[in-house]
Enzyme design. Structure first.
Site, PDB file in Angstrom:
ATOM      1  N   LYS A 237       1.084  -1.023   0.099  1.00  0.00           N
ATOM      2  CA  LYS A 237      -0.063   0.222   0.123  1.00  0.00           C
ATOM      3  C   LYS A 237       1.093   1.340  -0.180  1.00  0.00           C
ATOM      4  O   LYS A 237       1.812   1.068   0.732  1.00  0.00           O
ATOM      5  CB  LYS A 237      -0.546   0.132   0.871  1.00  0.00           C
ATOM      6  CG  LYS A 237      -2.104   0.717   1.631  1.00  0.00           C
ATOM      7  CD  LYS A 237      -3.230   0.884   2.806  1.00  0.00           C
ATOM      8  CE  LYS A 237      -4.066   2.199   2.709  1.00  0.00           C
ATOM      9  NZ  LYS A 237      -4.160   1.829   4.001  1.00  0.00           N
TER      10      LYS A 237
ATOM     11  N   SER B  22      -9.383   1.576   3.108  1.00  0.00           N
ATOM     12  CA  SER B  22      -8.757   2.326   1.826  1.00  0.00           C
ATOM     13  C   SER B  22      -8.033   1.282   1.483  1.00  0.00           C
ATOM     14  O   SER B  22      -7.274   1.408   0.150  1.00  0.00           O
ATOM     15  CB  SER B  22      -8.174   3.815   2.527  1.00  0.00           C
ATOM     16  OG  SER B  22      -7.381   2.904   3.616  1.00  0.00           O
TER      17      SER B  22
ATOM     18  N   SER C 146      -9.852  -0.689   6.926  1.00  0.00           N
ATOM     19  CA  SER C 146      -9.525  -0.894   6.039  1.00  0.00           C
ATOM     20  C   SER C 146      -8.380  -1.748   5.377  1.00  0.00           C
ATOM     21  O   SER C 146      -8.013  -1.598   4.090  1.00  0.00           O
ATOM     22  CB  SER C 146      -8.210   0.496   6.012  1.00  0.00           C
ATOM     23  OG  SER C 146      -9.240   1.166   6.367  1.00  0.00           O
TER      24      SER C 146
HETATM   25  N1  GLN Z   1     -13.412   3.291   6.694  1.00  0.00           N
HETATM   26  C1  GLN Z   1     -12.395   3.538   7.557  1.00  0.00           C
HETATM   27  C2  GLN Z   1     -12.129   5.393   7.796  1.00  0.00           C
HETATM   28  O1  GLN Z   1     -13.057   5.917   6.263  1.00  0.00           O
HETATM   29  C3  GLN Z   1     -11.593   2.866   8.017  1.00  0.00           C
HETATM   30  C4  GLN Z   1     -10.507   3.571   7.324  1.00  0.00           C
HETATM   31  C5  GLN Z   1      -9.088   3.256   8.028  1.00  0.00           C
HETATM   32  O2  GLN Z   1      -8.864   2.032   8.235  1.00  0.00           O
HETATM   33  N2  GLN Z   1      -8.050   3.112   6.959  1.00  0.00           N
HETATM   34  O3  GLN Z   1     -12.085   5.685   8.641  1.00  0.00           O
END
Ligand code: GLN
Length: 475
Positions: free
Chosen positions: A78, A153, A177
């Protein structure tokens, strides 16, 4: 097109001499060339470096002897994890040209274990989002259903594994994420206990929530890769070694279901698979009990205060002076304002505003302090529940992968995180793996189940996951 098998299977083929790291890297690059114009899992592909590393790895297997555990295995990373000399964009225009000056600790450890970095994967900007639609570099498509999102994400990492380009990709998880994209793409995704893995070299989103972890096809692979990345690191004071307590197949387990938490807004097909999963565990001799976790229902509200608060302070460093983009202005304030106005996308700005608001004097006590209090109470509630259950079971996400553009309202996107954020708020480990598939028109979409375990019980959780999923007890 040759898709890459699991890490363990590929390693066996390398050891048996039926394939080589060079062949694996060429297969990965060929798949990316064929598919990625459409899927867009990758922001950068390190073809030359990967080929050079594959030559060395191929020679190591040919020579025999002790070959490190990930030698020659192609891995995708990532793009919020620093690899020395490579772009680390975090999916943001702010860091579009930013080159990392050192390796993250997880990268150092994967490198030492012989991993070959194939490329950097797309992500929601600064890891804020659940669909990879918030990337400044365009969306990623779900390789299994191309009109749908891969989740986020870490959507690029999930898509890279699901399309068969790599057997493992590394993601980060601040509120789901790793687990939610794993659920949407039919993969295993694992969020370790907070502090099990060093955050040194991760571009911070919410420092008290962030953890790096693997996306794989099997729990065995997730355990292997996690074990390589985990452990105390002097560069991260919150990192620590965990006790290694496993699980022996056959030992009877108690699974807790927070029934009251599983009511509104969950897709009926997801619920049907969840019930079938519970029934299979029961049939295998395990105990399923209802548990009460009343504070977990406040998790989403607490998360969307704590996380933006941490975001607003972590992202203060992008001021046009120290990192990445710098937009010239008449005076210093103009440089700050224009750099941040042009560098950040709308979701990031929304969260910085929200975070700055909840931390400002007068509101700090009303919002931030209260959310931290809820978080503390959630930890106590959990500790109590884990006295009588081994694992808490929920679906990973309330729905299967949605269509690109379908969740335009940020609040409806936030609701996708309902089952995943309590895990980060309390620091416990959680594992997602596929529990079935649902059909939507022509699309066959995987859905995941989430297993959450007590703080530090990572090895046991992964062993239980191997027993249930890899050995097909229930899935
Ligand atoms: N979907 C969650 C957010 O938007 C999780 C994001 C993450 O784990 N980086 O904050």
């Amino acid at each position: 097109m040759n898709k890459l098998a699991s890490v363990t299977a590929l390693r066996e083929q390398f050891l048996a001499g039926t394939t080589t790291p060079t062949a694996a890297v060429e297969a990965a690059l060929a798949l990316i060339a064929a598919e990625d114009a459409d899927v867009h899992a990758f922001l950068d592909v390190y073809a030359d470096d990967a080929r050079a590393a594959a030559v060395v790895a191929t020679a190591a297997y040919a020579q025999g002897g002790d070959v490190p555990p990930l030698c020659g295995i192609p891995v995708a990373i990532k793009n919020n994890i620093l690899i020395k000399g490579k772009r680390a964009t975090a999916g943001s225009k702010m860091l579009a040209q930013y080159i990392a000056s050192y390796d993250a600790t997880v990268i150092e450890r994967l490198r030492a274990a012989g991993a070959i970095f194939i490329g950097a994967t797309n992500m929601d900007e600064f890891a804020m989002g659940g669909s990879t639609e918030n990337s400044a570099f365009g969306v990623t498509r779900n390789p299994l259903a191309r009109t749908r999102v891969p989740g986020g994400s870490s959507g690029g990492s999930a898509a890279a594994v699901a399309m068969g380009a790599v057997p493992v990709a590394i993601g980060t998880d601040t509120g789901g994420s790793i687990r939610q994209p794993a659920s949407y793409c039919g993969l295993v995704g694992y969020k370790p206990t907070y502090g099990a893995v060093s955050r040194s070299g991760l571009i911070a989103m919410g420092s008290s929530l962030d953890q790096a972890g693997p996306l794989t096809h099997t729990v065995t692979d997730a355990k292997l890769v996690h074990t390589i990345m985990a452990g105390r690191d002097p560069l991260d004071a919150t990192s620590h070694d965990l006790p290694v307590t496993g699980y022996t197949a056959g030992e009877s387990l108690t699974f807790g279901i927070p029934r009251a938490f599983l009511k509104d807004g969950i897709d009926p097909d997801v619920m049907a698979h969840f019930e079938a999963h519970c029934a299979a565990l029961k049939a295998a001799g395990h105990t399923i009990v209802d548990i009460a976790l009343p504070l977990f229902e406040q998790g989403l509200a607490a998360y969307y205060i704590v996380m933006p608060a941490e975001v607003s302070s972590n992202l203060a460093r992008y001021d046009g002076m120290r990192y990445g983009l710098s937009v010239p202005g008449d005076d210093l304030l103009a440089v700050y304002e224009q750099t941040r106005a042009q560098g950040f996308g709308p979701e990031v700005k929304r969260r910085i505003l929200l975070g700055t608001y909840v931390l400002s004097s007068g509101y700090y006590d009303a919002y931030y302090k209260k959310a931290e209090l809820v978080r503390q109470k959630m930890r106590e509630e959990l500790a109590q529940v884990f006295c009588s259950v081994d694992i808490i079971l929920t679906p990973t996400a309330p729905t299967p992968a949605f269509r690109l553009g379908e969740q335009a309202d940020p609040l409806s996107m936030y609701r996708q995180d309902i089952f995943t954020v309590p895990v980060n708020l309390t620091g416990i480990p959680a594992l997602s793996f596929p529990m079935g598939e649902v059909t939507r028109g022509d699309d066959v979409l995987p859905v995941g189940v989430q297993y959450s375990a007590p703080l530090g019980a990572d090895t046991r959780l992964l062993d239980i996951g191997m027993y249930v999923y890899d050995h097909r007890l229930a899935a």
